[in-house]
Design a protein around this motif. Structure first.
Motif, PDB file in Angstrom:
ATOM      1  N   LEU A   1       3.371   1.616   3.797  1.00  0.00           N
ATOM      2  CA  LEU A   1       3.460   2.975   3.379  1.00  0.00           C
ATOM      3  C   LEU A   1       4.881   3.279   3.285  1.00  0.00           C
ATOM      4  CD1 LEU A   1       0.563   4.374   5.723  1.00  0.00           C
ATOM      5  CD2 LEU A   1       0.505   4.060   3.209  1.00  0.00           C
ATOM      6  N   GLY A   2       5.717   2.717   3.723  1.00  0.00           N
ATOM      7  CA  GLY A   2       7.128   3.044   3.476  1.00  0.00           C
ATOM      8  C   GLY A   2       7.828   3.803   4.675  1.00  0.00           C
ATOM      9  N   PHE A   3       7.103   3.776   5.723  1.00  0.00           N
ATOM     10  CA  PHE A   3       7.578   4.335   6.972  1.00  0.00           C
ATOM     11  C   PHE A   3       8.591   3.356   7.778  1.00  0.00           C
ATOM     12  CE2 PHE A   3       3.532   6.761   6.273  1.00  0.00           C
ATOM     13  CZ  PHE A   3       4.251   8.023   5.995  1.00  0.00           C
ATOM     14  N   GLY A   4       8.446   1.898   7.504  1.00  0.00           N
ATOM     15  CA  GLY A   4       9.114   1.050   8.551  1.00  0.00           C
ATOM     16  C   GLY A   4       8.271   0.578   9.428  1.00  0.00           C
TER      17      GLY A   4
ATOM     18  N   ASP B   1       5.331  -7.307   3.278  1.00  0.00           N
ATOM     19  CA  ASP B   1       4.172  -7.195   4.374  1.00  0.00           C
ATOM     20  C   ASP B   1       3.958  -8.275   4.964  1.00  0.00           C
ATOM     21  OD1 ASP B   1       4.329  -4.419   3.612  1.00  0.00           O
ATOM     22  OD2 ASP B   1       2.521  -4.682   2.135  1.00  0.00           O
TER      23      ASP B   1
ATOM     24  N   ALA C   1       4.739  -0.331   7.292  1.00  0.00           N
ATOM     25  CA  ALA C   1       5.540  -1.145   5.984  1.00  0.00           C
ATOM     26  C   ALA C   1       5.186  -0.837   4.750  1.00  0.00           C
ATOM     27  CB  ALA C   1       5.770  -2.552   6.594  1.00  0.00           C
TER      28      ALA C   1
END
Length: 219
Positions: A184-187, A124, A182
């Motif tokens: 949350l893992g969505f990019g 992050d 990022a």
């Protein structure tokens, strides 16, 4: 002529370290107050961390805008820039670049260290740094337009803030949203791409708009 203006701006920043370090100091102080104000809850700190760092960056950038053209106006150098054979828009772009190198770039590089206090992980932090490297020059370019429009006006500092803060809202949203996406893992690619696109547009149009605003202010 363009190289001379660039060297002059860097030399003035070196001779006036107080003005140069003021936005960075303000950024660190404001960013450090958020953990003290909301408490030490790790989940809460991680959730507000990106937004808090970006808000501090926006306010610190706003703090340095009034000095972008004010000193040149008082010394008469601004009129010389208008009369120079070089295009005024290019000279404006050089001044904004010098300001970013002396205030915006140190702010962006200091942001990951400040964000450690919010418990952000290293991935992050990298997204935060990338967003600020794209966003801080964009903030300076947008702010230069408002600084030129309010040049020489009584109460220009307050009016400058009213004009430029609405322009900063999309930068703030996409900049902080990149880190949150990022996490949350969505990019973060979509948000960073939007910041890059806005920066590209600002690099093309903001210097010309600022040059036009300077001519209006000096008429």
């Amino acid at each position: 002529m363009i190289g001379q203006v660039f060297r002059r701006e860097l030399l003035l920043a070196w001779r006036r370290p107080g003005d140069t370090l003021l936005p960075l100091t303000f950024f660190i102080i404001v960013g450090s107050l958020f953990p003290l104000g909301v408490g030490a809850e790790p989940v809460l700190l991680r959730s507000i961390g990106p937004g808090a760092v970006w808000i501090a960056a926006v306010l610190a950038t706003l703090l340095g805008l009034p000095r972008l053209f004010a000193a040149d106006q008082q010394s008469g150098a601004l009129e010389q820039l208008l009369l120079s054979p070089a295009p005024l828009a290019l000279l404006v772009a050089v001044k904004v670049l010098a300001q970013w190198l002396t205030s915006g770039l140190p702010l962006a590089l200091a942001a990951p260290l400040l964000a450690l206090g919010f418990g952000l992980n290293f991935g992050d932090l990298g997204v935060l740094l990338a967003g600020l490297l794209l966003g801080t020059p964009l903030l300076n370019l947008l702010g230069a337009i408002s600084a030129a429009l309010t040049l020489g006006l009584r109460g220009g500092g307050a009016l400058l803030g009213l004009l430029v803060l609405p322009l900063y809202v999309p930068v703030l949203i996409f900049g902080s949203g990149a880190v949150q996406a990022a996490a949350l893992g969505f990019g973060a690619g979509a948000n960073l791409s939007l910041l890059a696109a806005m920066l590209a547009l600002a690099l093309v149009f903001a210097p010309w708009a600022t040059a036009a605003a300077l001519r209006i202010s000096l008429d």
